[in-house]
Design a protein around this motif. Structure first.
Motif, PDB file in Angstrom:
ATOM      1  N   ILE A   7       0.845  -1.201   0.000  1.00 24.61           N
ATOM      2  CA  ILE A   7       0.000   0.000   0.000  1.00 24.61           C
ATOM      3  C   ILE A   7       0.878   1.248   0.000  1.00 24.61           C
ATOM      4  CG2 ILE A   7      -1.746   1.309   1.273  1.00 24.61           C
ATOM      5  CD1 ILE A   7      -2.682  -1.341   2.502  1.00 24.61           C
ATOM      6  N   TYR A  20      -8.020   0.070   1.951  1.00 28.30           N
ATOM      7  CA  TYR A  20      -7.322  -1.052   1.324  1.00 28.30           C
ATOM      8  C   TYR A  20      -7.239  -2.241   2.286  1.00 28.30           C
ATOM      9  CZ  TYR A  20      -5.428   1.103  -2.969  1.00 28.30           C
ATOM     10  OH  TYR A  20      -5.267   1.657  -4.215  1.00 28.30           O
ATOM     11  N   CYS A  65      -0.890  -1.342  -4.471  1.00 31.37           N
ATOM     12  CA  CYS A  65      -2.120  -0.674  -4.014  1.00 31.37           C
ATOM     13  C   CYS A  65      -1.911   0.830  -4.095  1.00 31.37           C
ATOM     14  CB  CYS A  65      -2.467  -1.104  -2.598  1.00 31.37           C
ATOM     15  SG  CYS A  65      -2.666  -2.886  -2.402  1.00 31.37           S
TER      16      CYS A  65
END
Length: 312
Positions: A7, A20, A65
């Motif tokens: 992420i 996420y 992500c």
């Protein structure tokens, strides 16, 4: 198979780490997958995490992500490793690379990414760095890398941020002197910018070479001559929609596996939206390939209409 979710909290217009994490845990726990979540701490950390996973030798699927910059780092870290495949769980401001697929919105849905197919894509070697999508030098590079300065301003996400960056950088100046070496030809003169394409979309929706194919082992290069400020709007309009053939007096196109750009001074380089700098820029088809996975049933091949023209 292991699943690694990386992420990037600074991708896009806001930090989506919590969103996420929740989506990942719900989907992966339900399927009882072997997964872990990592959050990038600094520029370059996504690449480091991806490389560590790839170097383990275990079979990994790695999810970037974020947006195009996050995907660039993750792809650079995993490139050349046959045991690792990457994708993007979209959440950035542009999400341009996946626009070459038949349904780009599918990359926002983790359930679809967990049911995926894999393709092997080329990458661009730009000096000491790797890129997956599009690189450029000149006005275009200044515009593309400055977008990050505007994307978190309300109402300036995506293409609007690109337009603001365009206006600011056009005011700063357009043409610069380059010596470009390509396909045995040396082109010495003032240029607006040089664009080198492996993918097809960037800048929040620009599609300069609709026929670009990330599997053909070839780079599609556009060399844009120096123009006046008054000519920029007309040029950008056609350039954005892939109509470069309508501007032969301004744009030359090449297909090659290598191009060298020599600049008079240290110059910004756009590397999938990330900023690099250099005075001599070497771009080539990288020896490293990347395994890219995408939602099952999607296609990425360019299409032509009934007249034989490429569709954007």
């Amino acid at each position: 198979m292991k699943h690694l979710f990386i992420i990037n909290p600074v991708a896009g217009s806001r930090d989506r780490t919590r969103e996420y994490t929740q989506a990942i845990r719900e989907a992966c726990d339900e399927r009882r997958l072997d997964y872990r979540i990592e959050v990038s701490q600094a520029p370059g950390h996504c690449e480091k995490l991806a490389r560590e996973a790839a170097e383990s030798g275990e079979e990994y699927r790695i999810y970037a992500c974020g947006g195009d910059g996050t995907l660039n780092e993750v792809a650079a870290g995993a490139a050349g490793f046959p045991n690792a495949a990457v994708t993007v769980f979209s959440g950035g401001s542009g999400n341009d690379f996946v626009k070459l697929f038949s349904d780009p919105k599918a990359f926002f849905h983790l359930e679809r990414l967990l049911d995926a197919e894999v393709a092997e894509f080329d990458m661009i070697r730009c000096n000491d760095s790797l890129a997956l999508n599009i690189c450029s030098v000149g006005l275009d590079a200044r515009i593309g890398t400055d977008v990050a300065n505007y994307k978190r301003i309300p109402l300036l996400q995506g293409f609007r941020a690109y337009l603001v960056s365009t206006l600011v950088n056009v005011v700063k100046g357009i043409g610069e002197h380059y010596v470009v070496e390509i396909n045995g030809e040396t082109i010495d003169g003032d240029q607006t910018f040089v664009c080198v394409c492996n993918g097809r979309f960037y800048g929040g929706g620009f599609n300069p070479v609709p026929e670009a194919d990330p599997t053909d082992g070839i780079l599609d290069v556009l060399l844009v001559k120096s123009v006046s400020r008054l000519q920029v709007p007309a040029l950008i309009g056609k350039y954005k929609s892939g109509r470069y053939r309508e501007l032969p007096e301004f744009i030359r196109s090449f297909r090659t596996d290598h191009v060298t750009i020599r600049c008079d001074r240290d110059t910004p380089i756009n590397l999938d939206g990330e900023l690099r700098r250099g005075q001599v820029v070497e771009m080539s088809v990288a020896k490293e390939k990347i395994r890219f996975f995408y939602p099952r049933g999607l296609t990425w091949q360019a299409k032509v209409d009934s007249c034989g023209d490429w569709l954007s």
